[in-house]
Design a protein around this motif. Structure first.
Motif, PDB file in Angstrom:
ATOM      1  N   ALA A  43      62.974   7.933 122.210  1.00  0.00           N
ATOM      2  CA  ALA A  43      61.611   8.444 122.015  1.00  0.00           C
ATOM      3  C   ALA A  43      61.576   9.964 122.138  1.00  0.00           C
ATOM      4  O   ALA A  43      60.913  10.643 121.338  1.00  0.00           O
ATOM      5  N   ASP A  44      62.290  10.523 123.112  1.00  0.00           N
ATOM      6  CA  ASP A  44      62.319  11.974 123.289  1.00  0.00           C
ATOM      7  C   ASP A  44      62.949  12.669 122.079  1.00  0.00           C
ATOM      8  O   ASP A  44      62.471  13.707 121.624  1.00  0.00           O
ATOM      9  N   LYS A  45      64.018  12.094 121.553  1.00  0.00           N
ATOM     10  CA  LYS A  45      64.675  12.663 120.375  1.00  0.00           C
ATOM     11  C   LYS A  45      63.742  12.601 119.167  1.00  0.00           C
ATOM     12  O   LYS A  45      63.649  13.549 118.393  1.00  0.00           O
ATOM     13  N   GLN A  46      63.038  11.474 119.006  1.00  0.00           N
ATOM     14  CA  GLN A  46      62.096  11.346 117.898  1.00  0.00           C
ATOM     15  C   GLN A  46      60.954  12.352 118.040  1.00  0.00           C
ATOM     16  O   GLN A  46      60.523  12.951 117.045  1.00  0.00           O
ATOM     17  N   LYS A  47      60.448  12.542 119.260  1.00  0.00           N
ATOM     18  CA  LYS A  47      59.364  13.502 119.491  1.00  0.00           C
ATOM     19  C   LYS A  47      59.765  14.897 119.042  1.00  0.00           C
ATOM     20  O   LYS A  47      58.987  15.602 118.397  1.00  0.00           O
ATOM     21  N   LYS A  48      60.988  15.304 119.369  1.00  0.00           N
ATOM     22  CA  LYS A  48      61.458  16.627 118.966  1.00  0.00           C
ATOM     23  C   LYS A  48      61.498  16.736 117.444  1.00  0.00           C
ATOM     24  O   LYS A  48      61.034  17.722 116.874  1.00  0.00           O
ATOM     25  N   GLY A  49      62.031  15.729 116.786  1.00  0.00           N
ATOM     26  CA  GLY A  49      62.104  15.732 115.327  1.00  0.00           C
ATOM     27  C   GLY A  49      60.727  15.749 114.678  1.00  0.00           C
ATOM     28  O   GLY A  49      60.498  16.464 113.691  1.00  0.00           O
ATOM     29  N   ILE A  50      59.797  14.966 115.224  1.00  0.00           N
ATOM     30  CA  ILE A  50      58.436  14.922 114.690  1.00  0.00           C
ATOM     31  C   ILE A  50      57.756  16.274 114.885  1.00  0.00           C
ATOM     32  O   ILE A  50      57.096  16.787 113.974  1.00  0.00           O
ATOM     33  N   ALA A  51      57.918  16.866 116.059  1.00  0.00           N
ATOM     34  CA  ALA A  51      57.325  18.181 116.340  1.00  0.00           C
ATOM     35  C   ALA A  51      57.847  19.218 115.349  1.00  0.00           C
ATOM     36  O   ALA A  51      57.074  20.020 114.809  1.00  0.00           O
ATOM     37  N   ASP A  52      59.141  19.213 115.092  1.00  0.00           N
ATOM     38  CA  ASP A  52      59.721  20.142 114.124  1.00  0.00           C
ATOM     39  C   ASP A  52      59.172  19.889 112.722  1.00  0.00           C
ATOM     40  O   ASP A  52      58.822  20.832 112.006  1.00  0.00           O
ATOM     41  N   MET A  53      59.089  18.639 112.340  1.00  0.00           N
ATOM     42  CA  MET A  53      58.636  18.286 110.994  1.00  0.00           C
ATOM     43  C   MET A  53      57.182  18.699 110.755  1.00  0.00           C
ATOM     44  O   MET A  53      56.830  19.162 109.674  1.00  0.00           O
ATOM     45  N   PHE A  54      56.334  18.539 111.781  1.00  0.00           N
ATOM     46  CA  PHE A  54      54.908  18.828 111.623  1.00  0.00           C
ATOM     47  C   PHE A  54      54.517  20.201 112.179  1.00  0.00           C
ATOM     48  O   PHE A  54      53.337  20.545 112.211  1.00  0.00           O
ATOM     49  N   HIS A  55      55.508  20.984 112.604  1.00  0.00           N
ATOM     50  CA  HIS A  55      55.288  22.355 113.087  1.00  0.00           C
ATOM     51  C   HIS A  55      54.274  22.409 114.232  1.00  0.00           C
ATOM     52  O   HIS A  55      53.319  23.183 114.201  1.00  0.00           O
ATOM     53  N   VAL A  56      54.495  21.553 115.223  1.00  0.00           N
ATOM     54  CA  VAL A  56      53.668  21.551 116.435  1.00  0.00           C
ATOM     55  C   VAL A  56      54.596  21.569 117.648  1.00  0.00           C
ATOM     56  O   VAL A  56      55.790  21.291 117.534  1.00  0.00           O
TER      57      VAL A  56
END
Length: 76
Positions: A43-56
């Motif tokens: 979940a933590d790894k996915q959160k980082k990837g999602i944050a990068d993808m959506f620029h948040v």
């Protein structure tokens, strides 16, 4: 054993969602003999990837329940 892990996220403040709350579901299939997964790490790894993808910021990506996800995406 075949297993699917679903994780649901709320994304806050992304231009992609017109700076309104956005939602994302990620499904990962695992084919394994034993289910020895570190879900917190995943979940933590996915959160980082999602944050990068959506620029948040990472704190703007929140792991939520499937119920909350479905309640907020039923019209989509």
């Amino acid at each position: 054993m075949n297993c699917t892990v679903s994780m649901h996220y709320k994304i806050i403040g992304s231009e992609m969602f017109n700076f309104e709350d956005g939602y994302m579901e990620i499904n990962v299939d695992y084919f394994t003999k034993s289910l020895d997964l570190d879900l917190d790490k995943i979940a933590d790894k996915q959160k980082k990837g999602i944050a990068d993808m959506f620029h948040v910021a990472e704190e703007n990506v929140i792991l939520i329940s499937r119920t909350e996800y479905e309640e907020n995406t039923q019209d989509e």
